[in-house]
Design a protein around this motif. Structure first.
Motif, short mmCIF file in Angstrom:
data_model
loop_
_atom_site.label_atom_id
_atom_site.label_comp_id
_atom_site.label_asym_id
_atom_site.label_seq_id
_atom_site.Cartn_x
_atom_site.Cartn_y
_atom_site.Cartn_z
N TYR A 18 12.10 0.92 4.53
CA TYR A 18 11.21 1.38 5.60
C TYR A 18 10.54 2.69 5.22
O TYR A 18 11.14 3.55 4.58
N VAL A 19 9.31 2.84 5.67
CA VAL A 19 8.61 4.12 5.60
C VAL A 19 8.95 4.87 6.88
O VAL A 19 8.95 4.29 7.97
N LYS A 71 2.80 5.96 -2.97
CA LYS A 71 3.26 7.18 -2.30
C LYS A 71 4.78 7.32 -2.46
O LYS A 71 5.28 8.40 -2.76
N ILE A 72 5.50 6.23 -2.31
CA ILE A 72 6.95 6.25 -2.47
C ILE A 72 7.31 6.63 -3.91
O ILE A 72 8.22 7.42 -4.15
N ARG A 73 6.57 6.10 -4.88
CA ARG A 73 6.81 6.44 -6.28
C ARG A 73 6.58 7.93 -6.53
O ARG A 73 7.36 8.59 -7.21
N THR A 74 5.53 8.47 -5.93
CA THR A 74 5.23 9.89 -6.07
C THR A 74 6.37 10.73 -5.50
O THR A 74 6.83 11.69 -6.13
N TRP A 75 6.83 10.37 -4.29
CA TRP A 75 7.96 11.09 -3.69
C TRP A 75 9.19 10.97 -4.58
O TRP A 75 9.86 11.96 -4.85
N ARG A 76 9.48 9.76 -5.01
CA ARG A 76 10.69 9.47 -5.79
C ARG A 76 10.69 10.22 -7.12
O ARG A 76 11.74 10.61 -7.62
N GLU A 119 4.04 0.81 -13.56
CA GLU A 119 4.45 -0.55 -13.92
C GLU A 119 5.86 -0.86 -13.41
O GLU A 119 6.10 -1.93 -12.86
N GLN A 120 6.78 0.10 -13.57
CA GLN A 120 8.14 -0.10 -13.06
C GLN A 120 8.13 -0.27 -11.54
O GLN A 120 8.85 -1.11 -11.00
N GLN A 121 7.33 0.52 -10.85
CA GLN A 121 7.27 0.43 -9.39
C GLN A 121 6.70 -0.92 -8.96
O GLN A 121 7.19 -1.54 -8.02
N GLU A 122 5.67 -1.37 -9.65
CA GLU A 122 5.07 -2.67 -9.33
C GLU A 122 6.08 -3.79 -9.60
O GLU A 122 6.18 -4.72 -8.79
N ARG A 131 0.82 -1.23 0.00
CA ARG A 131 0.00 0.00 0.00
C ARG A 131 0.85 1.27 0.00
O ARG A 131 0.35 2.35 -0.29
N ASP A 132 2.14 1.17 0.31
CA ASP A 132 3.03 2.33 0.36
C ASP A 132 3.70 2.66 -0.97
O ASP A 132 4.22 3.76 -1.13
N ILE A 133 3.69 1.73 -1.91
CA ILE A 133 4.57 1.92 -3.07
C ILE A 133 4.15 3.06 -3.98
O ILE A 133 5.01 3.68 -4.61
#
Length: 168
Positions: free
Chosen positions: A67-68, A26-31, A49-52, A22-24
């Protein structure tokens, strides 16, 4: 070794929680934020798709834990950090980002570095922690030095730094 990573690491103002699917996003958006993206060796925009695909591969690795970074008071996720290439003797520290603009300048990155460094040394038992940082990223270099990391070499624009348990 993976069991050691399943728990949260508690600090004074933050906690480091193992990432979940569920975090990926948000992490992709930050990244993908230009401010963050330009601090990474691979600075391209990451697709869903790359993040998944990254997540699926990440799930198969026992030597990589991300870690978040959450604020203790309200559980609000503000960033991420990781240890990877973990062996009995050493690991690499990286993927540090404070993604939430409201959390910038609050000392959360330093606390995250100190927490995860202590965890790697005391709980995992590594002797050395390595990292790379761009020589232009003065803020990160200062944070790493405050946390006890020492520059060991420079390769082009990348500075190699190390935290050595024996030096502490």
């Amino acid at each position: 070794m993976k069991e050691q990573y399943e728990k949260c690491v508690q600090g004074e103002r933050i906690r480091l929680r193992p990432i979940q699917h569920r975090d990926i996003e948000k992490i992709r958006t930050w990244r993908n934020d230009e401010r963050v993206r330009n601090c990474f060796v691979y600075s391209g925009v990451i697709s869903k798709e790359q993040q998944e695909n990254w997540w699926n591969e990440y799930q198969t690795r026992d030597d990589d834990r991300m870690y978040v970074i959450e604020k203790q008071d309200d559980g609000f996720a503000i960033g991420a950090v990781a240890l990877y290439a973990v062996t009995e003797q050493s690991c690499e520290f990286g993927r540090l980002m404070i993604g939430e603009p409201s959390a910038l300048g609050g000392g959360y990155a330093l606390e995250a570095v100190q927490l995860l460094t202590k965890f790697a040394i005391e709980e995992i038992g590594v002797q050395r922690i390595l990292l790379e940082v761009f020589d232009s990223n003065c803020k990160a270099i200062s944070i790493y030095e405050k946390a006890g990391y020492m520059p060991t070499a420079q390769d082009g624009k990348l500075i190699h730094m190390e935290y050595n348990r024996k030096d502490k």
